[in-house]
Write a protein that holds these residues in place. Structure first.
Motif, short mmCIF file in Angstrom:
data_model
loop_
_atom_site.label_atom_id
_atom_site.label_comp_id
_atom_site.label_asym_id
_atom_site.label_seq_id
_atom_site.Cartn_x
_atom_site.Cartn_y
_atom_site.Cartn_z
N ASN A 228 0.85 -1.20 0.00
CA ASN A 228 0.00 0.00 0.00
C ASN A 228 0.88 1.25 0.00
OD1 ASN A 228 -2.29 -1.59 0.11
ND2 ASN A 228 -2.37 -1.55 2.33
N TYR A 229 1.75 1.33 -0.99
CA TYR A 229 2.78 2.37 -0.99
C TYR A 229 2.23 3.79 -1.04
CZ TYR A 229 2.06 1.90 -6.02
OH TYR A 229 1.50 1.84 -7.27
N VAL A 230 1.11 4.02 -1.70
CA VAL A 230 0.55 5.38 -1.77
C VAL A 230 0.02 5.79 -0.39
CG1 VAL A 230 -1.24 6.84 -2.80
CG2 VAL A 230 0.01 5.19 -4.22
N GLU B 54 3.09 8.76 6.21
CA GLU B 54 4.40 9.26 6.62
C GLU B 54 4.50 10.77 6.45
OE1 GLU B 54 6.82 6.70 4.16
OE2 GLU B 54 7.33 5.46 5.91
N GLU B 55 3.96 11.30 5.35
CA GLU B 55 3.99 12.74 5.11
C GLU B 55 3.21 13.51 6.16
OE1 GLU B 55 2.51 13.11 1.12
OE2 GLU B 55 4.44 12.57 0.23
N THR C 148 6.00 -1.28 8.08
CA THR C 148 5.50 -2.08 6.96
C THR C 148 5.83 -3.55 7.14
OG1 THR C 148 7.50 -1.68 5.68
CG2 THR C 148 5.67 -0.17 5.33
N MET C 149 4.97 -4.37 6.55
CA MET C 149 5.18 -5.82 6.56
C MET C 149 4.73 -6.38 5.22
SD MET C 149 2.04 -7.18 8.96
CE MET C 149 2.02 -8.86 8.38
N PRO C 150 5.37 -7.45 4.75
CA PRO C 150 4.93 -8.08 3.51
C PRO C 150 3.55 -8.70 3.70
CG PRO C 150 6.63 -9.40 4.56
CD PRO C 150 6.49 -8.13 5.36
N SER C 151 2.82 -8.88 2.61
CA SER C 151 1.44 -9.32 2.79
C SER C 151 0.99 -10.41 1.84
CB SER C 151 0.51 -8.12 2.62
OG SER C 151 0.62 -7.62 1.30
#
Length: 51
Positions: free
Chosen positions: A12-14, A20-21, A28-31
């Motif tokens: 969910n990079y966006v 964060e902004e 984060t964790m892999p899913s």
């Protein structure tokens, strides 16, 4: 975990960037496997209590 800190999927990079902004600490964790079972990060981080 504390206020202002979340556990999220890395894909969910966006959303993660927006959090964060806005001053939220993003862990984060892999899913790939967990999301197949329709679970979230909380499913793997909740304590288990047995008697």
């Amino acid at each position: 975990m504390s206020p202002g800190e979340v556990v999220v999927y890395s894909r969910n990079y966006v959303t993660n960037r927006i959090l964060e902004e806005n001053g939220i600490k993003v862990n984060t964790m892999p899913s790939s496997e967990l999301s197949r079972g329709r679970g979230g990060p909380r499913c793997m981080s909740m304590p288990l209590v047995r008697e």
